[in-house]
Each structure stands twice: as C-alpha cells, then as structure tokens.
Write a protein that holds these residues in place. Structure first.
Motif, PDB file in Angstrom:
ATOM      1  N   ASP A 165       0.836  -1.201   0.000  1.00 33.20           N
ATOM      2  CA  ASP A 165       0.000   0.000   0.000  1.00 33.20           C
ATOM      3  C   ASP A 165       0.873   1.254   0.000  1.00 33.20           C
ATOM      4  N   GLY A 166       1.986   1.192   0.721  1.00 29.33           N
ATOM      5  CA  GLY A 166       2.899   2.332   0.753  1.00 29.33           C
ATOM      6  C   GLY A 166       3.529   2.600  -0.600  1.00 29.33           C
ATOM      7  N   THR A 167       3.951   1.544  -1.288  1.00 35.50           N
ATOM      8  CA  THR A 167       4.583   1.744  -2.592  1.00 35.50           C
ATOM      9  C   THR A 167       3.589   2.227  -3.643  1.00 35.50           C
ATOM     10  N   GLY A 168       2.295   2.074  -3.366  1.00 31.60           N
ATOM     11  CA  GLY A 168       1.272   2.576  -4.275  1.00 31.60           C
ATOM     12  C   GLY A 168       0.524   3.779  -3.722  1.00 31.60           C
ATOM     13  N   ASN A 169       1.099   4.445  -2.711  1.00 27.45           N
ATOM     14  CA  ASN A 169       0.397   5.541  -2.022  1.00 27.45           C
ATOM     15  C   ASN A 169       0.547   6.864  -2.777  1.00 27.45           C
ATOM     16  N   TYR A 170       0.035   6.873  -3.993  1.00 30.11           N
ATOM     17  CA  TYR A 170       0.134   8.084  -4.803  1.00 30.11           C
ATOM     18  C   TYR A 170      -0.786   9.189  -4.294  1.00 30.11           C
ATOM     19  N   ALA A 171      -1.749   8.822  -3.447  1.00 26.57           N
ATOM     20  CA  ALA A 171      -2.625   9.827  -2.843  1.00 26.57           C
ATOM     21  C   ALA A 171      -1.996  10.464  -1.607  1.00 26.57           C
ATOM     22  N   ASP A 172      -0.807   9.984  -1.179  1.00 25.04           N
ATOM     23  CA  ASP A 172      -0.069  10.538  -0.036  1.00 25.04           C
ATOM     24  C   ASP A 172      -0.892  10.507   1.245  1.00 25.04           C
ATOM     25  N   ASP A 173      -1.535   9.378   1.484  1.00 24.60           N
ATOM     26  CA  ASP A 173      -2.362   9.196   2.682  1.00 24.60           C
ATOM     27  C   ASP A 173      -1.449   8.954   3.893  1.00 24.60           C
ATOM     28  N   PHE A 269      -2.124 -21.188 -15.010  1.00 29.53           N
ATOM     29  CA  PHE A 269      -1.314 -20.174 -14.330  1.00 29.53           C
ATOM     30  C   PHE A 269      -0.964 -19.026 -15.275  1.00 29.53           C
ATOM     31  N   GLU A 270      -0.471 -19.326 -16.455  1.00 26.42           N
ATOM     32  CA  GLU A 270      -0.039 -18.277 -17.375  1.00 26.42           C
ATOM     33  C   GLU A 270      -1.219 -17.400 -17.810  1.00 26.42           C
ATOM     34  N   GLU A 271      -2.377 -18.017 -18.068  1.00 24.92           N
ATOM     35  CA  GLU A 271      -3.536 -17.224 -18.475  1.00 24.92           C
ATOM     36  C   GLU A 271      -4.081 -16.407 -17.310  1.00 24.92           C
ATOM     37  N   THR A 272      -3.968 -16.932 -16.105  1.00 23.54           N
ATOM     38  CA  THR A 272      -4.421 -16.193 -14.927  1.00 23.54           C
ATOM     39  C   THR A 272      -3.652 -14.891 -14.770  1.00 23.54           C
ATOM     40  N   ILE A 273      -2.332 -14.947 -14.834  1.00 22.87           N
ATOM     41  CA  ILE A 273      -1.556 -13.727 -14.602  1.00 22.87           C
ATOM     42  C   ILE A 273      -1.546 -12.815 -15.821  1.00 22.87           C
ATOM     43  N   ARG A 274      -1.945 -13.340 -16.999  1.00 16.33           N
ATOM     44  CA  ARG A 274      -2.196 -12.450 -18.135  1.00 16.33           C
ATOM     45  C   ARG A 274      -3.513 -11.719 -17.921  1.00 16.33           C
ATOM     46  N   TRP A 275      -4.549 -12.467 -17.571  1.00 15.39           N
ATOM     47  CA  TRP A 275      -5.903 -11.924 -17.456  1.00 15.39           C
ATOM     48  C   TRP A 275      -5.991 -10.852 -16.372  1.00 15.39           C
ATOM     49  N   VAL A 276      -5.466 -11.155 -15.194  1.00 18.40           N
ATOM     50  CA  VAL A 276      -5.408 -10.175 -14.105  1.00 18.40           C
ATOM     51  C   VAL A 276      -3.978 -10.183 -13.568  1.00 18.40           C
ATOM     52  N   ALA A 277      -3.150  -9.285 -14.075  1.00 20.22           N
ATOM     53  CA  ALA A 277      -1.748  -9.238 -13.658  1.00 20.22           C
ATOM     54  C   ALA A 277      -1.675  -8.803 -12.198  1.00 20.22           C
ATOM     55  N   PRO A 278      -1.145  -9.654 -11.303  1.00 15.80           N
ATOM     56  CA  PRO A 278      -1.087  -9.274  -9.881  1.00 15.80           C
ATOM     57  C   PRO A 278      -0.303  -7.990  -9.642  1.00 15.80           C
ATOM     58  N   ILE A 279       0.803  -7.828 -10.344  1.00 20.29           N
ATOM     59  CA  ILE A 279       1.541  -6.565 -10.305  1.00 20.29           C
ATOM     60  C   ILE A 279       1.130  -5.801 -11.554  1.00 20.29           C
ATOM     61  N   GLY A 280       0.237  -4.836 -11.371  1.00 19.77           N
ATOM     62  CA  GLY A 280      -0.374  -4.174 -12.504  1.00 19.77           C
ATOM     63  C   GLY A 280       0.451  -3.050 -13.093  1.00 19.77           C
ATOM     64  N   MET A 281       1.305  -2.440 -12.283  1.00 18.48           N
ATOM     65  CA  MET A 281       2.107  -1.302 -12.754  1.00 18.48           C
ATOM     66  C   MET A 281       3.367  -1.191 -11.923  1.00 18.48           C
ATOM     67  N   GLY A 377     -10.075  -5.592  -6.605  1.00 21.62           N
ATOM     68  CA  GLY A 377      -9.687  -4.215  -6.376  1.00 21.62           C
ATOM     69  C   GLY A 377      -8.215  -4.002  -6.654  1.00 21.62           C
ATOM     70  N   GLY A 378      -7.871  -2.744  -6.967  1.00 20.74           N
ATOM     71  CA  GLY A 378      -6.480  -2.368  -7.142  1.00 20.74           C
ATOM     72  C   GLY A 378      -6.116  -2.096  -8.587  1.00 20.74           C
ATOM     73  N   TRP A 379      -5.041  -1.337  -8.774  1.00 24.03           N
ATOM     74  CA  TRP A 379      -4.495  -1.136 -10.128  1.00 24.03           C
ATOM     75  C   TRP A 379      -2.978  -1.253 -10.129  1.00 24.03           C
ATOM     76  N   VAL A 380      -2.290  -0.706  -9.124  1.00 24.05           N
ATOM     77  CA  VAL A 380      -0.848  -0.938  -8.994  1.00 24.05           C
ATOM     78  C   VAL A 380      -0.624  -2.416  -8.673  1.00 24.05           C
ATOM     79  N   PHE A 381      -1.438  -2.939  -7.769  1.00 23.50           N
ATOM     80  CA  PHE A 381      -1.512  -4.373  -7.479  1.00 23.50           C
ATOM     81  C   PHE A 381      -2.995  -4.722  -7.528  1.00 23.50           C
ATOM     82  N   ARG A 382      -3.358  -5.782  -8.230  1.00 19.64           N
ATOM     83  CA  ARG A 382      -4.776  -6.096  -8.384  1.00 19.64           C
ATOM     84  C   ARG A 382      -5.031  -7.585  -8.174  1.00 19.64           C
ATOM     85  N   GLY A 383      -6.150  -7.880  -7.534  1.00 20.86           N
ATOM     86  CA  GLY A 383      -6.554  -9.255  -7.328  1.00 20.86           C
ATOM     87  C   GLY A 383      -7.865  -9.311  -6.584  1.00 20.86           C
TER      88      GLY A 383
END
Length: 393
Positions: A165-173, A269-281, A377-383
């Motif tokens: 959450d910290g590495t994706g804290n672009y809202a500076d919460d 496995f390969e299609e899963t991480i293509r379809w919803v990449a756990p590390i999105g950005m 939920g999520g975009w930097v990390f999603r699942g």
C-alpha cells in the motif's frame, strides 16, 4: 511518426483505476498509449509493444527512480537499481530460486503447506478461500523461502499489504505511510533475530544466500530486498491462486478440461496472470529525452509501466478481456522483462500452477462459488478481495 506532446489524462481518478482500470486502459491504448495522468503523477505506458521496447532499453528507462515510493518504504532495493549494482544483488538471490532448487527443495515444502491448510478447513464445507487458503499459502511458502521461520504468517501478510500500500500511495495518505513504516520496522526486527543464526547455519533460503554469496550483501541491502520480496513474493502467488480459482469456477468447460489433463494447469497459471496481472504497474524514469509510443518524453519523466494493460492489448491477444486457457500462445508481460524479469517466476509457477490450484480442486469435492459476489480491487496491485466458496464436506 512525428513526436507529439502528451495529452493529459485528465479526468482519470485513482479511485476509478482501483475499482476497474481495464476500460480506462483500453481507451488510453486507442487514443494516447503513453499518456500523462496527473492523478498518478506519471506517464502511463499502456501498449504491449511499448512495454517490451522500454524494457529492452534500461539505459534510457531506468529503474532507479528519484523520490521512489518503494525507496521510501523499503530502502534501495534491487528493483530500483540498474546495471552492475542490480546484477550483483540479483546474483546473490538466484541460488534459492533456481528451477532445480524449486523442484527439489521448495516444491515438497509447498505441498506440505498446502495439504496442512486444506486439512484445516476441508470438513467445514465452506470458507472464504482468499483468507483461509490463498493468503496463508503464499505467506507460509514465502516465509520458508526467505528463511523467516520466526515470523507468523499473519504478521507477514499484514506487513506485505502495508508495504505494498505504501509503494502505491500516490494519494499521499498519512495513515498508509504510518502502517508501511510499522511494517518495515517489523521486518527489521525479524531479521535481527534470524541473521545471526543463518550466518552460522547456512541453508537454501534467500536470506542465507544473500549472507553467503561470493560477494555478500550488507545488512542494509538484505533488509531492503527482503522487504520487496515480502511484497511481490506474497502478493503475486496469493492473487494468482485466488484469481485462477475464481476463473475456473466461473468457466465450467475449461475447468473440466483441466481436471481431465494435469498438464493444462501450467496454462491456467499463465492465463491467470495475463488476465489479471497481480503486479499491474511499476515505475521507470527516463535518463534522457526520448520518444515512446508517439509521445515525446523529457529527461527525468516519471513513467508507469502498466503490465495489466499490456496483457490485455487487443493487438496481441484476441478477446483479451476473456479468460481462455486455450488461446493462441503469445508472450504476456506479467513478469516484466529485461534485466528485471521477475526473479521468483519459476517458484510462482510451481507453487500456484503445480501445487496449490491442483490440490484445491482435487481435494475439495464439488468446489463451487458461494452466493456472495467475488470482489476485485487495485491497479498498482490487483486481485480478488474475497473468494467465498462451498464444497461437499
């Protein structure tokens, strides 16, 4: 193509990306594939071909981003280094994650962990398999691979989420920063306990490999890399297990095919991480002025490499929003690329595709989704955020 000034991604909100980023990514791929998005304070790179191209040019698209959120949370990890300094730390970690080590040493550990977890709830007939299986499976496996046998899996899960959450804290919460700092301190305390032991008693764990490398890593380097591994190394297999299970439970024909042919689990496995990449950005920064995807980027431009978008690029993948293990084989970018290709890729493939998912579907009879909806939920990390299921106990 003539270079042009990037069109601002005004109107794109972080909350919209968190809820469902894929329609936004599709629009950006069509209209401005390298777009300045003020809410994220960076240019988002959304096309598959541009992601592949930039990863082949680490001298221009540097991982060593200035004022990196990851550096703030974890220290200067190998993921934010380039060239010889990155290679030195990566080489120190590699012995623990080589294919032979994963198969011969870690795979039996994965099986033991998976079976013990399923034994703990198999008679219940229902559970949230995100909380009862995917998350603890990833945490327990990672603790063993790291050598942090002194850490409870619940603590590891909490630390991982807080630091991610910290590495994706672009809202500076500020509350996100507080939780991330507490998690970082928890990892430091655990390392203070385990490093003296592993210094005297080397084993096949990641911490031991870093301590006993030909060019041993310093305490500071070990701590930073353990923290980043706790993030991605827990997040990715956790979300791949939950996403893969959900996808098969939602696609009866594909599930039947997989249950009839064990070899298809690797495709799951390969299609899963293509379809919803756990590390999105993940971020990069330009070292000089450069054109990418028709956009002229200045020196020092902050970039978001959107793997989740590249993996749904319609110019590469037919019907990209659909989960399909039988699709034509094309290279996804879920593990990144170039010198920073995911160090734990082989371990994730074995843990998720050869052990966790086959055991879950093999041991829980008539496994099915419960009535409660599965939320993502999520975009930097999603699942998935939950996975309520039932089975015949």
């Amino acid at each position: 193509m003539d270079a042009k000034v990037a069109k601002p991604g005004e109107g794109i909100r972080l909350s919209d990306l968190w809820n469902d980023p894929y329609p936004i990514y599709a629009k950006l791929r069509r209209e401005v594939p390298v777009a300045w998005v003020p809410a994220a304070n960076r240019y988002l790179v959304t096309r598959h071909e541009d992601i592949v191209a930039l990863e082949r040019q680490p001298e221009i698209f540097s991982a060593d981003e200035e004022n990196s959120l990851m550096k703030r949370v974890m220290g200067h990890t190998l993921l934010r280094k380039d060239g010889p300094s990155h290679k030195r730390e990566r080489v120190a970690c590699e012995p623990a994650l080589r294919p032979a080590t994963v198969k011969n040493h870690w795979m039996p550990e994965f099986r033991r962990i998976v079976d013990e977890l399923i034994d703990g709830f198999i008679t219940d007939g229902e559970a949230d398999l995100f909380d009862r299986f995917a998350a603890p499976c990833a945490a327990l496996s990672l603790a063993r691979m790291l050598g942090l046998t002194n850490v409870d899996q619940k603590d590891l899960r909490e630390w991982s989420q807080a630091m991610m959450d910290g590495t994706g804290n672009y809202a500076d919460d500020p509350e996100v920063w507080r939780r991330a700092e507490a998690a970082s301190s928890g990892v430091d305390a655990a390392l203070d306990e385990v490093i003296p032991y592993l210094s005297r008693n080397p084993d096949q764990s990641l911490v031991s490999c870093m301590l006993h490398a030909d060019d041993p890593l310093s305490r500071e380097e070990i701590a930073a890399n353990v923290k980043v591994i706790i993030g991605g190394g827990l997040n990715e297999p956790r979300d791949a297990i939950a996403t893969g299970a959900y996808a098969l439970l939602s696609n009866p024909r594909q599930r039947a095919a997989v249950e009839a042919d064990f070899a298809l689990w690797r495709l799951v496995f390969e299609e899963t991480i293509r379809w919803v990449a756990p590390i999105g950005m993940y971020p990069r920064q330009t070292t000089r002025e450069v054109e990418l995807g028709g956009t002229l980027l200045p020196k020092g431009a902050r970039i978001g490499v959107v793997l989740a978008s590249g993996n749904r690029d319609e110019t590469v993948f037919e019907n990209p929003d659909v989960f399909d293990i039988h699709r034509a084989k094309k290279p996804h970018v879920a593990f990144g690329g170039g010198p920073h290709f995911c160090l734990g890729a082989w371990a994730a493939r074995v843990q998720v595709g050869e052990v966790a998912l086959p055991a879950l579907f093999g041991r829980l009879k008539n496994l099915r989704l419960a009535d409660e909806p599965v939320r993502f939920g999520g975009w930097v990390f999603r699942g998935p955020l939950n996975l309520p299921c039932r089975w015949d106990a």
